[in-house]
Design a protein around this motif. Structure first.
Motif, PDB file in Angstrom:
ATOM      1  N   GLN A  15      -4.451  14.126  23.867  1.00 14.81           N
ATOM      2  CA  GLN A  15      -3.510  15.234  23.931  1.00 14.81           C
ATOM      3  C   GLN A  15      -4.244  16.537  24.230  1.00 14.81           C
ATOM      4  OE1 GLN A  15      -0.885  15.477  20.579  1.00 14.81           O
ATOM      5  NE2 GLN A  15      -0.526  13.282  20.510  1.00 14.81           N
ATOM      6  N   TYR A  51      -3.798  20.781  23.745  1.00 18.67           N
ATOM      7  CA  TYR A  51      -3.095  21.842  23.036  1.00 18.67           C
ATOM      8  C   TYR A  51      -3.610  23.196  23.505  1.00 18.67           C
ATOM      9  CZ  TYR A  51      -1.290  18.524  19.562  1.00 18.67           C
ATOM     10  OH  TYR A  51      -0.638  17.495  18.923  1.00 18.67           O
ATOM     11  N   LEU A  71       0.450  14.924  26.737  1.00 14.67           N
ATOM     12  CA  LEU A  71      -0.191  13.722  26.225  1.00 14.67           C
ATOM     13  C   LEU A  71      -0.372  12.747  27.385  1.00 14.67           C
ATOM     14  CD1 LEU A  71       0.568  11.579  23.131  1.00 14.67           C
ATOM     15  CD2 LEU A  71       0.930  10.571  25.373  1.00 14.67           C
ATOM     16  N   GLN A 121      -4.313  10.229  12.578  1.00 10.25           N
ATOM     17  CA  GLN A 121      -5.364  11.228  12.475  1.00 10.25           C
ATOM     18  C   GLN A 121      -5.871  11.559  13.864  1.00 10.25           C
ATOM     19  OE1 GLN A 121      -8.492   9.992   9.901  1.00 10.25           O
ATOM     20  NE2 GLN A 121      -9.951  11.507  10.609  1.00 10.25           N
ATOM     21  N   PHE A 122      -5.796  12.825  14.219  1.00  5.35           N
ATOM     22  CA  PHE A 122      -6.303  13.273  15.499  1.00  5.35           C
ATOM     23  C   PHE A 122      -7.726  13.801  15.338  1.00  5.35           C
ATOM     24  CE2 PHE A 122      -1.968  14.522  17.573  1.00  5.35           C
ATOM     25  CZ  PHE A 122      -1.526  13.240  17.396  1.00  5.35           C
ATOM     26  N   PHE A 160     -10.158  16.460  17.077  1.00  6.13           N
ATOM     27  CA  PHE A 160     -10.089  17.588  18.004  1.00  6.13           C
ATOM     28  C   PHE A 160     -11.466  17.994  18.504  1.00  6.13           C
ATOM     29  CE2 PHE A 160      -5.780  19.345  18.020  1.00  6.13           C
ATOM     30  CZ  PHE A 160      -5.189  18.670  16.968  1.00  6.13           C
ATOM     31  N   SER A 199       6.638  13.546   8.075  1.00  4.18           N
ATOM     32  CA  SER A 199       5.174  13.540   7.978  1.00  4.18           C
ATOM     33  C   SER A 199       4.630  14.959   8.034  1.00  4.18           C
ATOM     34  CB  SER A 199       4.569  12.741   9.127  1.00  4.18           C
ATOM     35  OG  SER A 199       4.580  11.369   8.858  1.00  4.18           O
ATOM     36  N   TYR A 242       0.788  17.026   7.984  1.00  3.77           N
ATOM     37  CA  TYR A 242      -0.658  16.886   8.154  1.00  3.77           C
ATOM     38  C   TYR A 242      -1.319  18.216   7.838  1.00  3.77           C
ATOM     39  CZ  TYR A 242       1.418  13.329  11.169  1.00  3.77           C
ATOM     40  OH  TYR A 242       2.199  12.303  11.671  1.00  3.77           O
ATOM     41  N   TYR A 261      -4.966  20.361   8.362  1.00 12.31           N
ATOM     42  CA  TYR A 261      -6.234  20.453   9.081  1.00 12.31           C
ATOM     43  C   TYR A 261      -6.950  21.731   8.650  1.00 12.31           C
ATOM     44  CZ  TYR A 261      -5.242  16.685  12.383  1.00 12.31           C
ATOM     45  OH  TYR A 261      -4.998  15.454  12.960  1.00 12.31           O
ATOM     46  N   LEU A 264     -10.778  21.561  14.793  1.00  9.98           N
ATOM     47  CA  LEU A 264      -9.904  21.220  13.680  1.00  9.98           C
ATOM     48  C   LEU A 264     -10.402  19.932  13.024  1.00  9.98           C
ATOM     49  CD1 LEU A 264      -7.995  22.960  15.638  1.00  9.98           C
ATOM     50  CD2 LEU A 264      -6.120  21.809  14.454  1.00  9.98           C
ATOM     51  N   PHE A 293      -9.508  17.020  10.247  1.00  6.07           N
ATOM     52  CA  PHE A 293      -8.393  16.408   9.541  1.00  6.07           C
ATOM     53  C   PHE A 293      -8.653  16.368   8.038  1.00  6.07           C
ATOM     54  CE2 PHE A 293      -4.918  13.674   8.660  1.00  6.07           C
ATOM     55  CZ  PHE A 293      -5.376  12.646   7.843  1.00  6.07           C
ATOM     56  N   TRP A 329      -2.856  13.452   5.346  1.00  7.33           N
ATOM     57  CA  TRP A 329      -1.570  13.109   5.947  1.00  7.33           C
ATOM     58  C   TRP A 329      -0.655  12.617   4.822  1.00  7.33           C
ATOM     59  CZ3 TRP A 329      -0.636   7.761   8.517  1.00  7.33           C
ATOM     60  CH2 TRP A 329       0.716   7.624   8.854  1.00  7.33           C
ATOM     61  N   ASN A 373      -3.319   9.028   4.529  1.00  6.93           N
ATOM     62  CA  ASN A 373      -4.667   9.024   5.082  1.00  6.93           C
ATOM     63  C   ASN A 373      -5.376  10.291   4.624  1.00  6.93           C
ATOM     64  OD1 ASN A 373      -6.903   8.175   6.506  1.00  6.93           O
ATOM     65  ND2 ASN A 373      -6.092   8.686   8.525  1.00  6.93           N
ATOM     66  N   GLY A 405      -9.073  12.686   5.226  1.00  5.30           N
ATOM     67  CA  GLY A 405     -10.284  12.933   6.000  1.00  5.30           C
ATOM     68  C   GLY A 405     -11.508  12.969   5.110  1.00  5.30           C
ATOM     69  N   LEU A 430      -4.358  24.724   8.715  1.00  8.63           N
ATOM     70  CA  LEU A 430      -3.188  24.487   9.543  1.00  8.63           C
ATOM     71  C   LEU A 430      -2.415  23.293   9.035  1.00  8.63           C
ATOM     72  CD1 LEU A 430      -5.014  25.042  12.920  1.00  8.63           C
ATOM     73  CD2 LEU A 430      -3.066  26.404  12.144  1.00  8.63           C
ATOM     74  N   SER A 456       5.542  15.935  11.947  1.00  9.72           N
ATOM     75  CA  SER A 456       6.053  15.048  12.985  1.00  9.72           C
ATOM     76  C   SER A 456       7.019  14.063  12.336  1.00  9.72           C
ATOM     77  CB  SER A 456       4.912  14.275  13.667  1.00  9.72           C
ATOM     78  OG  SER A 456       4.427  13.255  12.819  1.00  9.72           O
ATOM     79  N   ARG A 490       7.953  10.432  11.349  1.00 10.82           N
ATOM     80  CA  ARG A 490       7.082   9.325  10.961  1.00 10.82           C
ATOM     81  C   ARG A 490       6.937   8.316  12.085  1.00 10.82           C
ATOM     82  NH1 ARG A 490       3.971   5.751  10.136  1.00 10.82           N
ATOM     83  NH2 ARG A 490       3.685   4.559   8.220  1.00 10.82           N
ATOM     84  N   ARG A 534       4.948   9.811  20.268  1.00  8.42           N
ATOM     85  CA  ARG A 534       3.776  10.678  20.352  1.00  8.42           C
ATOM     86  C   ARG A 534       3.819  11.594  21.564  1.00  8.42           C
ATOM     87  NH1 ARG A 534       1.420   7.495  16.578  1.00  8.42           N
ATOM     88  NH2 ARG A 534      -0.638   8.071  15.821  1.00  8.42           N
ATOM     89  N   TYR A 576       2.134  16.963  17.876  1.00 14.00           N
ATOM     90  CA  TYR A 576       2.398  17.550  16.574  1.00 14.00           C
ATOM     91  C   TYR A 576       2.884  18.974  16.771  1.00 14.00           C
ATOM     92  CZ  TYR A 576      -0.356  13.978  14.069  1.00 14.00           C
ATOM     93  OH  TYR A 576      -0.850  12.823  13.540  1.00 14.00           O
TER      94      TYR A 576
END
Lengths: 112, 115
Positions: free
Chosen positions: A34, A36, A49, A99-100, A102, B31, B33, B35, B43, B45, B48, B56, B58, B90, B94, B96, B100, B104
């Protein structure tokens, strides 16, 4: 080790030209990639994306390519405008875990 | 439609204190998230949450924690603040099971400064 690298230097281009930003990664196998846009003091805004099985995606003046062999994505802004000045982030999506990952971003300045 | 809202916008804390950051997702998003964006870094993570559960996490120490409320809003708590916790935090939301293709949606963040 895993790395995501974007243009290390800030990018300055003349209005009307095409800006090309790169995103290279190692030791990842993203299902999606993706892009941004982030303005100072603001959160990132989703632009585009591209999926692992897609080579190219376009949206208005934006074009993204994705080469999973080279592990690289290119982000193009054609006919650039001063309003395009911002930091652009690429994000790798592994599909699982939501989980992204970046990159640190590339700062783009379009000079009138 | 209101976007993702975060509060406060700015927060200044002393080392060793606790910070609480809040996030309200877009209506209908389940959802949330979190960051961290430290100066000069990408950024990173943090957490979540979905349907009230942590899904999840990080690579951050346990003093970073949070929760999600029944209305899907979320709170991030940072205990025993350290100077290196200074960053822009941040929140994003989104669906669930959302496509995609829409990515986000991020809030504008909370700027936490630890002195």
């Amino acid at each position: 080790s895993q790395k995501i690298e974007q243009n290390s230097e800030a990018l300055n281009i003349q209005e009307g030209k095409t800006a090309t930003l790169t995103c290279n990664y190692t030791n990842y196998s993203p299902a999606y990639l993706q892009w941004y846009r982030q303005d100072p003091g603001r959160g990132p805004v989703f632009l585009l994306l591209i999926r692992e099985n897609e080579k190219e995606k376009r949206k208005e003046r934006l074009k993204v390519t994705f080469d999973t062999t080279l592990k690289q994505s290119l982000f193009h802004i054609t006919a650039s405008q001063p309003a395009d000045s911002a930091t652009y982030l690429c994000a790798l999506d592994m599909r699982t875990g939501n989980q992204f990952y970046f990159g640190t971003g590339t700062s783009l300045t379009v000079i009138p | 439609e209101a976007g993702v809202t975060q509060s406060p916008t700015h927060l200044i804390k002393t080392r060793g204190q606790q910070a609480t950051l809040r996030c309200s997702p877009i209506s209908g998003h389940t959802s949330v998230y979190w960051y961290q964006q430290a100066l000069g870094l990408g950024l990173q993570f943090l957490l979540w949450y979905d349907e009230g559960e942590e899904r999840n996490r990080g690579n951050f120490p346990p003093r970073f924690s949070g929760r999600q409320f029944p209305n899907y809003s979320s709170e991030l708590n940072v205990n025993a603040l350290e100077l290196e916790d200074s960053a822009l935090y941040l929140c994003a939301s989104s669906l669930r099971t959302g496509d995609r293709a829409y990515g986000y949606t991020f809030g504008s963040g909370t700027r936490l400064t630890v002195v």
